[in-house]
Design an enzyme around this catalytic site. Structure first.
Site, PDB file in Angstrom:
ATOM      1  N   LYS A 170       1.102  -1.505  -0.246  1.00 51.96           N
ATOM      2  CA  LYS A 170      -0.402  -0.330   0.655  1.00 51.96           C
ATOM      3  C   LYS A 170       0.976   1.779  -0.200  1.00 51.96           C
ATOM      4  O   LYS A 170       1.488   1.197   0.940  1.00 51.96           O
ATOM      5  CB  LYS A 170      -0.770  -0.435   1.385  1.00 51.96           C
ATOM      6  CG  LYS A 170      -1.729   0.925   0.983  1.00 51.96           C
ATOM      7  CD  LYS A 170      -2.347   2.268   2.103  1.00 51.96           C
ATOM      8  CE  LYS A 170      -1.624   3.058   2.293  1.00 51.96           C
ATOM      9  NZ  LYS A 170      -1.895   4.319   1.473  1.00 51.96           N
ATOM     10  N   GLU A 245      10.137   2.853  10.432  1.00 56.21           N
ATOM     11  CA  GLU A 245      10.625   3.327  10.404  1.00 56.21           C
ATOM     12  C   GLU A 245      10.076   4.496  10.558  1.00 56.21           C
ATOM     13  O   GLU A 245       9.385   4.400   9.826  1.00 56.21           O
ATOM     14  CB  GLU A 245      12.175   3.131   9.253  1.00 56.21           C
ATOM     15  CG  GLU A 245      12.510   2.102   9.093  1.00 56.21           C
ATOM     16  CD  GLU A 245      14.137   2.015   9.554  1.00 56.21           C
ATOM     17  OE1 GLU A 245      13.894   3.379  10.654  1.00 56.21           O
ATOM     18  OE2 GLU A 245      14.076   1.295  10.011  1.00 56.21           O
ATOM     19  N   CYS A 279      13.783  11.871   5.490  1.00 53.70           N
ATOM     20  CA  CYS A 279      13.906  12.065   7.108  1.00 53.70           C
ATOM     21  C   CYS A 279      15.269  11.240   8.047  1.00 53.70           C
ATOM     22  O   CYS A 279      15.975  11.432   9.266  1.00 53.70           O
ATOM     23  CB  CYS A 279      13.389   9.910   7.374  1.00 53.70           C
ATOM     24  SG  CYS A 279      13.959   8.336   6.474  1.00 53.70           S
ATOM     25  N   GLU A 380       9.682  17.167  14.314  1.00 50.00           N
ATOM     26  CA  GLU A 380       9.861  16.919  12.744  1.00 50.00           C
ATOM     27  C   GLU A 380       9.802  17.885  12.496  1.00 50.00           C
ATOM     28  O   GLU A 380       7.827  17.661  12.262  1.00 50.00           O
ATOM     29  CB  GLU A 380       9.900  15.352  12.717  1.00 50.00           C
ATOM     30  CG  GLU A 380       9.913  15.219  11.351  1.00 50.00           C
ATOM     31  CD  GLU A 380       9.936  13.623  10.661  1.00 50.00           C
ATOM     32  OE1 GLU A 380       9.211  13.847  10.758  1.00 50.00           O
ATOM     33  OE2 GLU A 380      11.009  13.155  10.434  1.00 50.00           O
TER      34      GLU A 380
HETATM   35  P1  NAD Z   1       1.941   9.191   7.218  1.00 49.29           P
HETATM   36  O1  NAD Z   1       2.597   8.182   8.405  1.00 49.29           O
HETATM   37  O2  NAD Z   1       1.467  10.061   6.956  1.00 49.29           O
HETATM   38  O3  NAD Z   1       1.929   7.736   6.085  1.00 49.29           O
HETATM   39  C1  NAD Z   1       2.430   6.556   5.583  1.00 49.29           C
HETATM   40  C2  NAD Z   1       1.916   5.659   5.443  1.00 49.29           C
HETATM   41  O4  NAD Z   1       1.180   5.382   6.404  1.00 49.29           O
HETATM   42  C3  NAD Z   1       0.862   6.403   4.043  1.00 49.29           C
HETATM   43  O5  NAD Z   1       0.787   4.930   3.185  1.00 49.29           O
HETATM   44  C4  NAD Z   1      -0.061   6.126   4.963  1.00 49.29           C
HETATM   45  O6  NAD Z   1      -1.743   6.085   4.116  1.00 49.29           O
HETATM   46  C5  NAD Z   1      -0.227   5.109   5.945  1.00 49.29           C
HETATM   47  N1  NAD Z   1      -1.220   4.663   6.904  1.00 49.29           N
HETATM   48  C6  NAD Z   1      -2.009   5.920   7.113  1.00 49.29           C
HETATM   49  N2  NAD Z   1      -2.510   5.784   8.398  1.00 49.29           N
HETATM   50  C7  NAD Z   1      -2.779   4.759   8.359  1.00 49.29           C
HETATM   51  C8  NAD Z   1      -3.019   3.622   9.451  1.00 49.29           C
HETATM   52  N3  NAD Z   1      -4.277   3.786  10.236  1.00 49.29           N
HETATM   53  N4  NAD Z   1      -3.532   2.527   8.649  1.00 49.29           N
HETATM   54  C9  NAD Z   1      -2.160   2.019   7.945  1.00 49.29           C
HETATM   55  N5  NAD Z   1      -1.575   2.571   7.166  1.00 49.29           N
HETATM   56  C10 NAD Z   1      -2.214   3.774   7.543  1.00 49.29           C
HETATM   57  O7  NAD Z   1       4.014   9.512   6.706  1.00 49.29           O
HETATM   58  P2  NAD Z   1       4.222  10.046   5.623  1.00 49.29           P
HETATM   59  O8  NAD Z   1       3.353  11.669   5.484  1.00 49.29           O
HETATM   60  O9  NAD Z   1       3.954   9.880   4.077  1.00 49.29           O
HETATM   61  O10 NAD Z   1       5.933  10.208   5.517  1.00 49.29           O
HETATM   62  C11 NAD Z   1       6.083  11.327   6.081  1.00 49.29           C
HETATM   63  C12 NAD Z   1       7.005  10.394   7.718  1.00 49.29           C
HETATM   64  O11 NAD Z   1       7.669   9.714   7.216  1.00 49.29           O
HETATM   65  C13 NAD Z   1       8.057  11.462   7.701  1.00 49.29           C
HETATM   66  O12 NAD Z   1       7.264  11.707   9.905  1.00 49.29           O
HETATM   67  C14 NAD Z   1       9.455  11.183   7.824  1.00 49.29           C
HETATM   68  O13 NAD Z   1      10.148  11.024   8.960  1.00 49.29           O
HETATM   69  C15 NAD Z   1       8.775   9.812   7.718  1.00 49.29           C
HETATM   70  N6  NAD Z   1       9.876   8.696   6.787  1.00 49.29           N
HETATM   71  C16 NAD Z   1      10.842   8.033   7.921  1.00 49.29           C
HETATM   72  C17 NAD Z   1      12.009   6.879   7.081  1.00 49.29           C
HETATM   73  C18 NAD Z   1      12.846   6.246   8.090  1.00 49.29           C
HETATM   74  O14 NAD Z   1      12.898   5.483   6.440  1.00 49.29           O
HETATM   75  N7  NAD Z   1      12.640   6.671   8.525  1.00 49.29           N
HETATM   76  C19 NAD Z   1      11.869   7.194   5.955  1.00 49.29           C
HETATM   77  C20 NAD Z   1      10.867   7.829   4.735  1.00 49.29           C
HETATM   78  C21 NAD Z   1       9.714   8.227   5.617  1.00 49.29           C
END
Ligand code: NAD
Length: 478
Positions: A170, A245, A279, A380
């Site tokens: 997803k 992550e 990130c 962040e």
């Molecule tokens: P997000 O948490 O909003 O969404 C991430 C994913 O989770 C999306 O596919 C979203 O649809 C899904 N999601 C949301 N609610 C859900 C639920 N209730 N159940 C299951 N899935 C759900 O994050 P984002 O805004 O897409 O990405 C930005 C974040 O990602 C930042 O905090 C960044 O630091 C982090 N990030 C971390 C790394 C790492 O490796 N540490 C790498 C890249 C990004």
């Protein structure tokens, strides 16, 4: 219209969504199907049905498919990079670099499929032999964020398949284009029906099915801390394996003895590349007194010369923020920083680019005279917003660097072997960089963090097998 891939068939969803170009919001990248909960469950069923045969597939079969996918990704780097830059907003060179990384990851894990090994040990009991082997875990649910639309899916999908698991993927709502292109490549690379399934859709609907369905044995998630916590709670409740992550607030320490050019180049790259939406971005620059003013002056000069424009235009240094809501978050943190008493350089909102196209543009922002207690140094922001903190000496700089709920990546700019060595040992982070940006990592070694940044085994490199396999210990009496 771009469809979902379920059980080897391309299927429409009950809804569609428009993929918008953040560099020019009038430009629609495409119309993408949105799965609902029922379709997500169908994808899980297809993956479960395919698991038996795929879990017993030969290393040669897995190698051939992953290698073919990697070859196609690398061959189409320009077109896939263009799509990625268009839907996500990182610059074209960065986007092509990300595509190349994804191709290399598939090649790497093609090789890993051949190298899955085990151990043979003598037992403590006479006449008994012990074998330790690795087996796939089952159906894995992969949930990814928008900021690396092809590399993060690649570094989850490739090891999952290499280890013999079946996948329901997803992707993030904002970047279905790269996810669909990857699914198309994998499908044509020869994966049997149901081994890999793509379900584009909302996190709370499609993602939630993956968390709750008992047929999904493991969840690998990259995204925000808030979503990660929900995922952890859901997985613990039904004893599913999970790996998270999440965010970062990555420090870069700049010591008096640093090469100023190296320090500035590393800070600019870490802070503002990909519009600061990494990130591993450095958002806290911790600078000792003797170099502080020279460093800030050099940063200010370089920041003023950075060109913010359409992600796909030659010469653009920084593309747009990904969407309206991320832009609003960035602007809110600029207000918070000012209200906390920090001094702000840059950070102007630009409504239209040089060609008059409307987009989510924001000039890079540098806060100076900040303190560790400020929210801009603790939370962040995930945009082109960086703050500078002063430190008296190395010891204070290290203490400030470690004063964070996060622990993903950290950097130090110094010419002192003593301080570099001490920093590598005492920095509480999963990745430590010396005279290098905190972002931009190799594809064949472990990736991940500590504290609030990560949970569970590392991703990438041969360490990825820790998550995508389960260990079996077999005893045999001869
Ligand atoms: P997000 O948490 O909003 O969404 C991430 C994913 O989770 C999306 O596919 C979203 O649809 C899904 N999601 C949301 N609610 C859900 C639920 N209730 N159940 C299951 N899935 C759900 O994050 P984002 O805004 O897409 O990405 C930005 C974040 O990602 C930042 O905090 C960044 O630091 C982090 N990030 C971390 C790394 C790492 O490796 N540490 C790498 C890249 C990004």
């Amino acid at each position: 219209m771009f469809k979902n891939l379920i059980g080897g068939e391309w299927v429409e969803g009950p809804r569609t969504t428009r993929n918008i170009n953040p560099s020019d919001t009038r430009d629609v990248v495409g119309e993408y199907a949105q799965a609902d909960a029922a379709q997500a469950r169908q994808a899980v069923a297809a993956a479960q049905q395919a698991f038996g045969a795929w879990s017993l597939s030969t290393p040669q079969q897995r190698f051939d498919i992953l290698d073919a996918a990697g070859t196609e990704i690398l061959a189409r780097r320009a077109a896939l990079g263009d799509l990625l830059a268009r839907e996500e907003g990182k610059t074209l060179p960065e986007a092509i670099g990300e595509v190349v990384r994804a191709g290399n990851i598939f090649k790497f894990f093609a090789g890993e499929a051949l190298r899955t090994g085990g151990e043979v040990l003598p037992s403590v009991r006479p006449g008994v032999g012990v074998e330790v082997t690795r087996e796939p875990v089952g159906v894995v649910g992969l949930i990814t964020p928008w900021n690396f639309p092809i590399a993060i899916p690649a570094w989850k999908i490739a090891p999952a398949l290499a280890c013999g698991n079946t996948v329901v993927f997803k992707p993030a709502e904002l970047v279905p284009g790269s996810a669909w292109a990857l699914a198309d490549i994998l499908q044509r690379a020869g994966l049997p029906a149901g081994v890999f399934n793509l379900v584009m859709g909302r996190g709370v609907e499609v993602g939630q099915v993956l968390l709750d369905d008992p047929r999904v044995a493991a969840i690998s998630f990259t995204g925000s801390v808030a979503t990660g916590q929900r995922i952890a709670a859901a997985c613990v409740a039904r004893m599913a394996k999970f790996q998270l992550e999440m965010g970062g607030k990555n420090p870069m320490v700049v010591l008096d003895d640093a090469d100023l050019d190296i320090a500035v180049a590393a800070a600019l790259n870490s802070g503002f590349s990909s519009t600061g939406q990494r990130c591993t971005a450095s958002s806290r620059l911790i600078v000792t007194d003797g170099i502080h003013d020279r460093f800030v002056a050099a940063m200010a000069e370089r920041i003023a010369s950075l060109k913010v424009d359409d992600a796909r235009k030659a010469g653009t240094d920084i593309g747009p923020v990904v969407d309206q809501s991320q832009l609003e978050q960035d602007l809110e943190y600029l207000d918070i920083g000012r209200a906390e008493g920090a001094r702000l350089l840059g950070g102007e909102r630009i409504e239209h680019n040089a060609d008059g196209a409307p987009g989510f543009y924001l000039r890079p922002a540098l806060f100076t005279e900040t303190t560790a207690a400020m929210r801009i140094n603790r939370e962040e922001i995930f945009g082109p917003v960086v703050s500078v903190m002063r430190a008296k000496n190395y010891d204070e700089a290290l203490a400030l660097a470690n004063d964070s709920p996060f622990g993903l990546s950290a950097g130090i700019a110094t010419s002192s072997l003593k301080h570099a060595t001490h920093f590598k040992r005492h920095m509480q982070a999963g990745m430590v960089m010396v005279n290098l940006p905190t972002a931009g990592v190799d594809f064949h070694v472990p990736f991940g963090g500590r504290k609030g940044s990560s949970y569970g085994p590392r991703e990438q490199g041969r360490y990825a097998a820790e998550f995508y396999t389960t260990v079996k210990t077999a005893y045999t009496q001869a």
